[in-house]
Design an enzyme around this catalytic site. Sequence first.
Site, PDB file in Angstrom:
ATOM      1  N   GLU A 159       0.869  -1.185   0.000  1.00 54.17           N
ATOM      2  CA  GLU A 159       0.000   0.000   0.000  1.00 54.17           C
ATOM      3  C   GLU A 159       0.903   1.232   0.000  1.00 54.17           C
ATOM      4  O   GLU A 159       1.920   1.266   0.704  1.00 54.17           O
ATOM      5  CB  GLU A 159      -0.896   0.005   1.244  1.00 54.17           C
TER       6      GLU A 159
ATOM      7  N   GLU B  33      -1.566  11.730   3.967  1.00 55.35           N
ATOM      8  CA  GLU B  33      -2.591  11.629   5.000  1.00 55.35           C
ATOM      9  C   GLU B  33      -2.365  12.779   5.972  1.00 55.35           C
ATOM     10  O   GLU B  33      -1.225  13.052   6.365  1.00 55.35           O
ATOM     11  CB  GLU B  33      -2.504  10.298   5.740  1.00 55.35           C
TER      12      GLU B  33
END
Length: 748
Positions: free
Chosen positions: A137, A142
């Site tokens: 991933e 974020e």
Amino acid sequence: MKKMIAAVLAALALPLCAQSTYTEADLVWMDDFDGNSLNMDSWNYEYHEPGWVNNELQKYVDAKENIYVKDGCLVIQAVKKGKSYTSGRVNTQHKHSFKYGKFEARIQFPKGKGFLPAFWMMPEDENLYGQWPKCGEIDIAEVLGHKTTEAYGTIHYGEPHNESQGKYKKLGSDFASDFHTFACEWEPGEIRFYVDGNIYKRINSWYSKRKGFGEVTYPAPFDQPFYIILNLAVGGNWPGNPDASTKFGPDARMLVDWVKVYQKKSYNENVQKPAEAKKSFRAPGPDGNYVRNPNFSEQESLADSEGWGFLTANGGIGSAELRGGELVVSSKAAGTADYSVQIIQPDIPFKKGVSYRFSFDASAEKNRTIIAAITAPQAGWIRYFKDTKIDVGPEKKHFEFEFKMNDDDDPDGRVEFNLGNQNSTAEVRISNVSVTALTPLDQAAAEKGALPDGNYVRNGEFQEGKNRLGEWTVDNKCGAAASVTNDSNIRKFKAELPAAAAQKPLILEQKNISLAAGTEYSLSFDASSPNGIPLKVSVAGKTFTANLSEKEKPFKFIFTAEKADALTSLAFAFGAQGTAFLDNVRLSENALVLNGRFSSGMSGWEVYANDAAKVDYAVDSLSEDNAFCMNISRTGNLDWMIQLKQNNITLEKGKKYRISLDAKSTLPRKIMYALQRDGSADNNWIPYSGTEKISVGPEFRRFQTEFVMEHATDKAVILSISMGAVDGKALTKKHTVAIDNVVLEEIN
């Protein structure tokens, strides 16, 4: 036009990044969201219920109030409705996926406690290397809603789960007050993260590995196509849940101005993983004991990381001291976890395949229990010796256990004595602790038992080790070219053979395979040759011939091993001029369900446990006859959050089958089992056998289901035994579910 001018001015204001290597790359795809609605030729909506991952609170929907395009931006907005939340998540899966490149987006993030927006990527095919985290991933950006001056770039990989993360801190403003550009440059040997053109993290070391298998050749898992995801989560493990300060409305919006992808003309995938310093396996003491200061005769600090240590957590209160050749633990509060009061010794080395004896003496001022275990702090806290509850009292007793190390070598194992959460604070005294090897270390390494999927062949798919030929040897006396292909992540052994191969065949061999006498085995593989080369195969004293053709075909041979406790080799002889391909080599017991009695440990089986669940497990050969035991402290709120699984079972259309198993539980409850389609790629999990819910209690009972396979023949069926929530209700009382004697048979 205003938006375009603003974007140009913002780009001119950004500092130039000398480290970037994408100045000559081509823009291969973009979306600037200049229309009136989301372009569904590029994006998909995702739909998920609350709690789907990470204990998040939102429901992902496609409502216009949650996902819309306005003023040249994609808007993803979290909405509060009473005590519930909705939000949006979109992706480009099956529409735009990319292998390597520069990925960037201009984003303004939301502000408020409990918000976690993300710009990230997942692999197009999560089954190539296995489900998360093995598949990999890439989190490009974020930003926590309550810390909007910080942005994170992260990659996730491996098994046990590992991650590498960088953090960028914005000075003078934050990522919620205006737009900023977040980017990732992904190449075969390095992944770099940027904010506004400033590099803040380089990562060049990662891996992909399934428990019990070899490591996939680097740069896996980051050598496959990934797609893009944009979402806004509410609550969960990392940001925490919204509180009274959290404002919805304009503050709860993630604004995406544009997304762009650049790629170079080509990429060099012939990269090597950076060398890592490996910790050596320390030798035992003169008596063979790996435990330091086993009799507590030497005074030492229990507060440092050397030798013995004393720890408390989760409400545990106590103290420990070395007194009279014993370690004495006094507790004032037992705490809420087994490890709330704990004695440990780290850095105990364990080698795969070796059997060990773990022993100690223990007593207590009053009758009580303690829990002994040997764990893996550096390998996901798995148990090499399972948590074992023992009764102790005023009389000193000797305890002795034997176990086999079935996991990968680990120089950092840990001995634990857990005294917390057991309804007692009675003083405990421990002495004479010992961990010794019962078999020679080099002998154990030579034998190759079955892998966790039941295959006795290592690297049968040719994607592990150097040149993807790990565990195989090539005897090439004819001047052939031997390699492994890598076309669109399809790996096959390839032999290009000259005329001399007729006299001196090229031999591909795997040695030291341990088979049991009298057991019937199945050897299967896929092979092809445009030249029609005959392929001779030998194993366990048997010889077979596979006549290859231009079209790839599956081959299967059944044989019975005759010699007891003998190591054998599997050899493929390519003995004619031309080209041949070999793939998917598998040698396993000839049964529909492998290792259903768990006599070979976890071979053939795997466990799935969601983050919301808390479990440990083992095949119990002490109090059970090799039964699988799942120790459950918390189930999570969905039934599938704890599963015992076996993959790649074949069910043929029109045939009738019977699935049967023994099951029990220390806490009366329901569990569920099914033979189902593998829906990891398309979320289609058809239960071919139907879904059976059974009530289990303290004694083993046998359960069975008969069914007809009414769908097309499926060679990738999953047998799942689910032990999560019961009727939608989470269980938090600690209990153990035991499974044994699993049989799948064709009837009539």
